[in-house]
Design a protein around this motif. Structure first.
Motif, short mmCIF file in Angstrom:
data_model
loop_
_atom_site.label_atom_id
_atom_site.label_comp_id
_atom_site.label_asym_id
_atom_site.label_seq_id
_atom_site.Cartn_x
_atom_site.Cartn_y
_atom_site.Cartn_z
N THR A 1 -6.75 -7.20 -4.92
CA THR A 1 -6.47 -6.43 -6.12
C THR A 1 -5.95 -5.05 -5.72
O THR A 1 -6.36 -4.52 -4.69
CB THR A 1 -7.74 -6.25 -6.98
N PRO A 2 -5.04 -4.47 -6.51
CA PRO A 2 -4.35 -3.25 -6.07
C PRO A 2 -5.19 -1.97 -6.20
O PRO A 2 -4.77 -1.01 -6.83
CB PRO A 2 -3.12 -3.20 -6.98
N ASN A 3 -6.37 -1.98 -5.61
CA ASN A 3 -7.23 -0.80 -5.67
C ASN A 3 -7.48 -0.26 -4.27
O ASN A 3 -7.66 -1.03 -3.33
CB ASN A 3 -8.58 -1.16 -6.30
N LEU A 4 -7.54 1.05 -4.17
CA LEU A 4 -7.85 1.69 -2.90
C LEU A 4 -9.26 2.27 -3.04
O LEU A 4 -9.50 3.16 -3.85
CB LEU A 4 -6.82 2.79 -2.64
N LEU A 5 -10.21 1.70 -2.26
CA LEU A 5 -11.61 2.09 -2.39
C LEU A 5 -12.16 2.58 -1.07
O LEU A 5 -11.72 2.15 0.00
CB LEU A 5 -12.44 0.88 -2.84
N ILE A 6 -13.14 3.48 -1.14
CA ILE A 6 -13.81 3.89 0.09
C ILE A 6 -15.30 3.56 -0.07
O ILE A 6 -15.89 3.75 -1.14
CB ILE A 6 -13.55 5.37 0.43
N ARG A 7 -15.89 3.01 1.00
CA ARG A 7 -17.28 2.56 0.96
C ARG A 7 -18.11 3.50 1.83
O ARG A 7 -17.77 3.72 3.00
CB ARG A 7 -17.34 1.13 1.51
N ASP A 8 -19.19 4.06 1.25
CA ASP A 8 -20.01 4.95 2.06
C ASP A 8 -21.05 4.13 2.82
O ASP A 8 -21.10 2.91 2.72
CB ASP A 8 -20.63 6.06 1.21
N THR A 9 -21.89 4.81 3.60
CA THR A 9 -22.81 4.10 4.49
C THR A 9 -23.90 3.34 3.72
O THR A 9 -24.55 2.45 4.25
CB THR A 9 -23.48 5.07 5.49
N ASP A 10 -24.07 3.68 2.42
CA ASP A 10 -25.02 2.92 1.58
C ASP A 10 -24.35 1.73 0.92
O ASP A 10 -24.98 1.03 0.11
CB ASP A 10 -25.59 3.84 0.48
N GLY A 11 -23.06 1.52 1.20
CA GLY A 11 -22.36 0.38 0.62
C GLY A 11 -21.75 0.67 -0.74
O GLY A 11 -21.16 -0.21 -1.36
N GLU B 1 1.48 -1.91 -0.92
CA GLU B 1 2.51 -2.06 -1.94
C GLU B 1 3.58 -3.08 -1.48
O GLU B 1 3.92 -4.01 -2.22
CB GLU B 1 3.15 -0.69 -2.18
N GLU B 2 4.05 -2.89 -0.25
CA GLU B 2 5.12 -3.77 0.25
C GLU B 2 4.63 -5.19 0.51
O GLU B 2 5.42 -6.13 0.58
CB GLU B 2 5.72 -3.20 1.55
N SER B 3 3.31 -5.34 0.68
CA SER B 3 2.76 -6.68 0.93
C SER B 3 2.44 -7.41 -0.37
O SER B 3 1.83 -8.48 -0.36
CB SER B 3 1.50 -6.57 1.81
N GLY B 4 2.80 -6.81 -1.50
CA GLY B 4 2.64 -7.49 -2.78
C GLY B 4 1.47 -6.98 -3.60
O GLY B 4 0.64 -7.77 -4.06
N ARG B 5 1.42 -5.67 -3.77
CA ARG B 5 0.41 -5.03 -4.62
C ARG B 5 -1.02 -5.47 -4.24
O ARG B 5 -1.81 -5.87 -5.10
CB ARG B 5 0.70 -5.28 -6.11
N LEU B 6 -1.31 -5.33 -2.97
CA LEU B 6 -2.68 -5.58 -2.50
C LEU B 6 -3.47 -4.27 -2.55
O LEU B 6 -2.94 -3.22 -2.89
CB LEU B 6 -2.65 -6.13 -1.07
N GLY B 7 -4.75 -4.35 -2.21
CA GLY B 7 -5.61 -3.18 -2.16
C GLY B 7 -6.38 -3.15 -0.86
O GLY B 7 -6.16 -3.97 0.03
N ALA B 8 -7.31 -2.17 -0.76
CA ALA B 8 -8.09 -2.07 0.47
C ALA B 8 -9.43 -1.40 0.22
O ALA B 8 -9.58 -0.60 -0.71
CB ALA B 8 -7.32 -1.28 1.52
N ILE B 9 -10.41 -1.78 1.03
CA ILE B 9 -11.68 -1.05 1.07
C ILE B 9 -11.79 -0.42 2.47
O ILE B 9 -11.69 -1.13 3.47
CB ILE B 9 -12.88 -1.99 0.85
N LEU B 10 -11.93 0.89 2.49
CA LEU B 10 -12.10 1.58 3.77
C LEU B 10 -13.56 1.98 3.94
O LEU B 10 -14.22 2.35 2.97
CB LEU B 10 -11.22 2.84 3.82
#
Lengths: 304, 304
Positions: free
Chosen positions: A280-290, A208-217
């Motif tokens: 993009t401002p989305n928080l996503l999680i990636r499983d072992t199958d991608g 949020e503080e970095s300018g509405r970014l997102g992440a894939i974990l």
């Protein structure tokens, strides 16, 4: 002053570092900071029934935690702590014994990190125990690491295993002061925070503080603490969920270039690269199958 | 974050002074202080039922007082305030309205004295309102006025009338920042404190810290506030006793050479010379016939 004057006790026992011109006992403390450095300031208030339960936690543990959470904030900026002031509201009935324990805990933590206890305010009342600490630290100009410096494409790192700290570990805060110093010497750390609300919540603060970014974990890369497994046998929650959402781990969460992974690992052996920053401002999680799916932080809210 | 996040509100409304490199919103605030100056730090915690009564005092008054008492400590060192951090425990049921008022009061006081609000910690709970503020200030090296510099033969001064502040005035703290600056420019102030516990108690702090000195006060020279007379009609106590022992006046009490009286009076028109420092650890009051009798402080004890 009464026998349970916490601040008078600290005054007697305290030994100041080289920054202290005048310690406890006047209207203000006087400090001499490193010439040219920037000043860091942070404050945290801990309340009985909210951040600890007096009776389950000893006053000594509470004292350590009260200072520890503040030192963790200094670590999160890659700063060096210098001095602390302590204000307490002591339950009148047991003020003496509580002041004893708080003093021991605060002073143990202070001496471990070379922090001078330079002032405070002791009060007694009929309410529950409240302790509020402010820590002053310093950093070279422009070198304090903010939450706001993450960039799309950054790798996301965490310094140690997460989850289940409420079992006991939350009372044993280990501020990552030294670890942060090593990390910033090893590579360019773009954004950093300490995990107090929970991995997802605190990552959201960075994004949020970095300018509405997102992440894939990457779910398989999240380091899960043994306590998170223990916790899951108690409450049936998935260990991964505990690692993602339990607060008060006080590990460092930060972003840096992918290419710096080896350099950072060399100074932080428990380091894990857990994902990447996206634009993009989305928080996503990636499983072992991608497969990627959205996740929502459900961490600790101090206002809940 | 909830709607009643006091710190988020302050962040939105705050405008930093030139010292603020990074304000509210990160793990720490970053400040740039005046090169070569010494740092002053002070902290005070105010609790419902102890330092104010919520309901009798508005949240706005409480916010003003919470910052004001800290600024008064900076004034007592003849320092200049720079920044403040605020930690609160808000009663859950009325958190929104209380946060509103606190914010207004704190910000009014902050802007009046050019203080930047740079950080904090908001919590909600089922307990009473607690607010803890830490103020950082600065002073030229060696120029902060301590409690410990009084000398036998010094004259004792107070900047304004005393007593009865509990009627209402204690909620309207007027930190003597500017007055202190003028006093130290006008003459060499040896020792100074702000009157929070009561004239006799606070004078005792100066005498004790200056090496077990004593004082003779002239009863006819003690400036008695109109509120002290008002108070005496309520409780039957002598107005002079109120002036000597009531706390929370927040006037400055200091010692300097007798010869500096005129110089000091020129910059502080309400100044009164109330007595002299002696080299034996006795606190005496002299009546208009010159008879001296011992007096014992009965001022506010935060641990009572």
């Amino acid at each position: 002053m009464g026998e349970f004057d916490l601040i008078a006790r600290i005054r007697e026992a305290a030994s100041g570092n080289g920054n202290v011109v005048l310690g406890i006992g006047d209207d203000c403390a006087i400090l001499k900071m490193t010439p040219g450095y920037e000043l860091l300031v942070t404050t945290d208030m801990l309340m009985d029934g909210r951040h600890f339960v007096l009776g389950q936690a000893t006053p000594e543990q509470i004292g350590r935690k009260a200072l520890g959470v503040n030192l963790s904030d200094i670590a999160a900026m890659a700063g060096m702590p210098v001095a602390a002031v302590v204000a307490v509201a002591l339950p009148r009935n047991d003020a003496d014994q509580i002041a004893d324990g708080l003093q021991a805990g605060i002073q143990e933590m202070a001496s471990r990190f070379g922090v001078s206890l330079v002032g405070g305010d002791t009060n007694a009342w009929d309410g529950p125990l409240v302790i509020s600490i402010t820590v002053i630290g310093e950093a070279k100009p422009g070198r304090a690491v903010r939450r706001s410096g993450a960039k799309p494409g950054d790798a996301i790192f965490v310094t140690g295993p997460l989850g289940g700290s409420l079992l006991c570990r939350h009372l044993d805060v280990r501020p990552r002061i030294r670890e942060a110093q090593l990390l910033v010497s090893a590579a360019n750390v773009h954004a950093m925070i300490d995990i107090s609300d929970g991995l997802l919540s605190d990552l959201s603060h960075i994004l949020e503080e970095s300018g509405r970014l997102g992440a894939i974990l990457d779910s398989s890369e999240i380091p899960i603490h043994a306590d998170a497994y223990e916790m899951s046998t108690v409450d049936g929650g998935a260990p991964l969920d505990h690692a993602l959402n339990d607060g008060e781990d006080f590990e460092l969460l930060f972003t840096a270039s992918f290419g710096d992974y080896e350099r950072l690992l060399a100074v932080a052996p428990a380091l894990r690269r857990i994902g990447e920053v996206i634009d993009t401002p989305n928080l996503l999680i990636r499983d072992t199958d991608g497969r990627k799916s959205p996740i929502i932080p459900s961490g600790f809210d101090h206002l809940r």
